[in-house]
Design an enzyme around this catalytic site. Structure first.
Site, PDB file in Angstrom:
ATOM      1  N   HIS A  63      -2.160 -22.454  12.305  1.00  0.00           N
ATOM      2  CA  HIS A  63      -2.820 -22.304  13.596  1.00  0.00           C
ATOM      3  C   HIS A  63      -4.090 -21.473  13.486  1.00  0.00           C
ATOM      4  O   HIS A  63      -4.179 -20.558  12.683  1.00  0.00           O
ATOM      5  CB  HIS A  63      -1.888 -21.618  14.598  1.00  0.00           C
ATOM      6  CG  HIS A  63      -0.612 -22.358  14.819  1.00  0.00           C
ATOM      7  ND1 HIS A  63       0.549 -21.731  15.199  1.00  0.00           N
ATOM      8  CD2 HIS A  63      -0.298 -23.666  14.708  1.00  0.00           C
ATOM      9  CE1 HIS A  63       1.518 -22.627  15.331  1.00  0.00           C
ATOM     10  NE2 HIS A  63       1.027 -23.812  15.027  1.00  0.00           N
ATOM     11  N   LYS A  72      -6.071 -11.161  14.232  1.00  0.00           N
ATOM     12  CA  LYS A  72      -4.723 -10.746  14.608  1.00  0.00           C
ATOM     13  C   LYS A  72      -4.121  -9.827  13.565  1.00  0.00           C
ATOM     14  O   LYS A  72      -4.464  -9.889  12.384  1.00  0.00           O
ATOM     15  CB  LYS A  72      -3.816 -11.946  14.858  1.00  0.00           C
ATOM     16  CG  LYS A  72      -3.633 -12.868  13.671  1.00  0.00           C
ATOM     17  CD  LYS A  72      -2.702 -14.032  13.991  1.00  0.00           C
ATOM     18  CE  LYS A  72      -3.476 -15.254  14.364  1.00  0.00           C
ATOM     19  NZ  LYS A  72      -2.657 -16.453  14.478  1.00  0.00           N
ATOM     20  N   TYR A 132       2.784 -10.200  16.799  1.00  0.00           N
ATOM     21  CA  TYR A 132       1.353 -10.491  16.708  1.00  0.00           C
ATOM     22  C   TYR A 132       0.612  -9.572  17.665  1.00  0.00           C
ATOM     23  O   TYR A 132       1.045  -9.395  18.798  1.00  0.00           O
ATOM     24  CB  TYR A 132       1.037 -11.924  17.167  1.00  0.00           C
ATOM     25  CG  TYR A 132       1.879 -13.003  16.580  1.00  0.00           C
ATOM     26  CD1 TYR A 132       1.411 -13.760  15.516  1.00  0.00           C
ATOM     27  CD2 TYR A 132       3.129 -13.288  17.104  1.00  0.00           C
ATOM     28  CE1 TYR A 132       2.173 -14.769  14.990  1.00  0.00           C
ATOM     29  CE2 TYR A 132       3.901 -14.302  16.577  1.00  0.00           C
ATOM     30  CZ  TYR A 132       3.423 -15.041  15.521  1.00  0.00           C
ATOM     31  OH  TYR A 132       4.179 -16.039  14.994  1.00  0.00           O
ATOM     32  N   ASP A 168       2.968 -28.955  15.718  1.00  0.00           N
ATOM     33  CA  ASP A 168       2.863 -28.773  14.268  1.00  0.00           C
ATOM     34  C   ASP A 168       3.234 -30.052  13.512  1.00  0.00           C
ATOM     35  O   ASP A 168       2.653 -30.361  12.482  1.00  0.00           O
ATOM     36  CB  ASP A 168       3.733 -27.606  13.798  1.00  0.00           C
ATOM     37  CG  ASP A 168       3.180 -26.266  14.259  1.00  0.00           C
ATOM     38  OD1 ASP A 168       1.994 -26.193  14.633  1.00  0.00           O
ATOM     39  OD2 ASP A 168       3.946 -25.275  14.239  1.00  0.00           O
TER      40      ASP A 168
END
Length: 186
Positions: A63, A72, A132, A168
């Site tokens: 991603h 991140k 995250y 995905d």
């Protein structure tokens, strides 16, 4: 806590905590604004925290976000994951490099993923929780996915993938993502 540069991905860092262990278990700092600022990352530049829980074999990724991208901090708070970063910044000296990490609840190591890099992981334990911290609010319209099994990436997932989201499972190849994010002809 110390910051360790990741040579294969320009601007990526591992933040390794110093756990204090005793008969009860351990305690450690998982974020230190001075250490983060010391390597040039704005500690106040993060906008949202999230967590995912995955079962063994689940692959989440690959991603990234279009537009300004998304930096991140990623940490496996419980369990263990095989983590992957791919540098998709056309102007980066490490463009198209990939790097693999073992993140676990035992070590509490945090990985900094620069904006413009694709990220994904596979859960290696019965349950794995991944936290995250992202640098700007999530906008689903900017979400991009790349086929986790793209032969050009040749990611050596340690386990056969057991579960994938529809997104995905049907993600386009790397070449399509590169065209969308930067107009690069792959």
């Amino acid at each position: 806590m110390k910051a360790i540069p990741v040579p294969a991905i320009a601007g990526a860092y591992l933040f390794e905590p110093t756990p204090h262990v005793d008969e009860r278990g351990f305690f450690c700092r998982t974020f230190d604004r001075e250490v983060v600022a010391g390597v040039g990352i704005d500690p106040d530049g993060f906008a949202q925290d999230s967590v995912s829980r995955s079962v063994r074999g689940v692959v989440r990724g690959m991603h990234l976000r279009s537009g300004a991208g998304e930096a991140k901090l990623v940490r496996c708070s419980s369990g263990e994951v095989f983590d992957v970063v791919v540098d998709l910044r056309p102007d980066s000296p490490t463009f198209r490099n990939r790097e693999f990490f073992l993140l676990s609840g035992e070590t509490q190591v945090t990985l900094y993923v620069p904006a413009g890099c694709a990220h994904g992981f596979q859960a290696l334990t019965d349950l794995a929780d991944v936290s995250y911290r992202i640098d700007r609010p999530h906008d689903p319209a900017e979400d991009l996915a790349i086929a986790f099994d793209d032969p050009e990436l040749a990611i050596p997932w340690p386990l056969p993938p057991t579960l994938l989201s529809e997104r995905d499972r049907t993600a386009p190849p790397l070449s399509a993502a590169l065209t969308r994010i930067s107009g690069v002809i792959a």
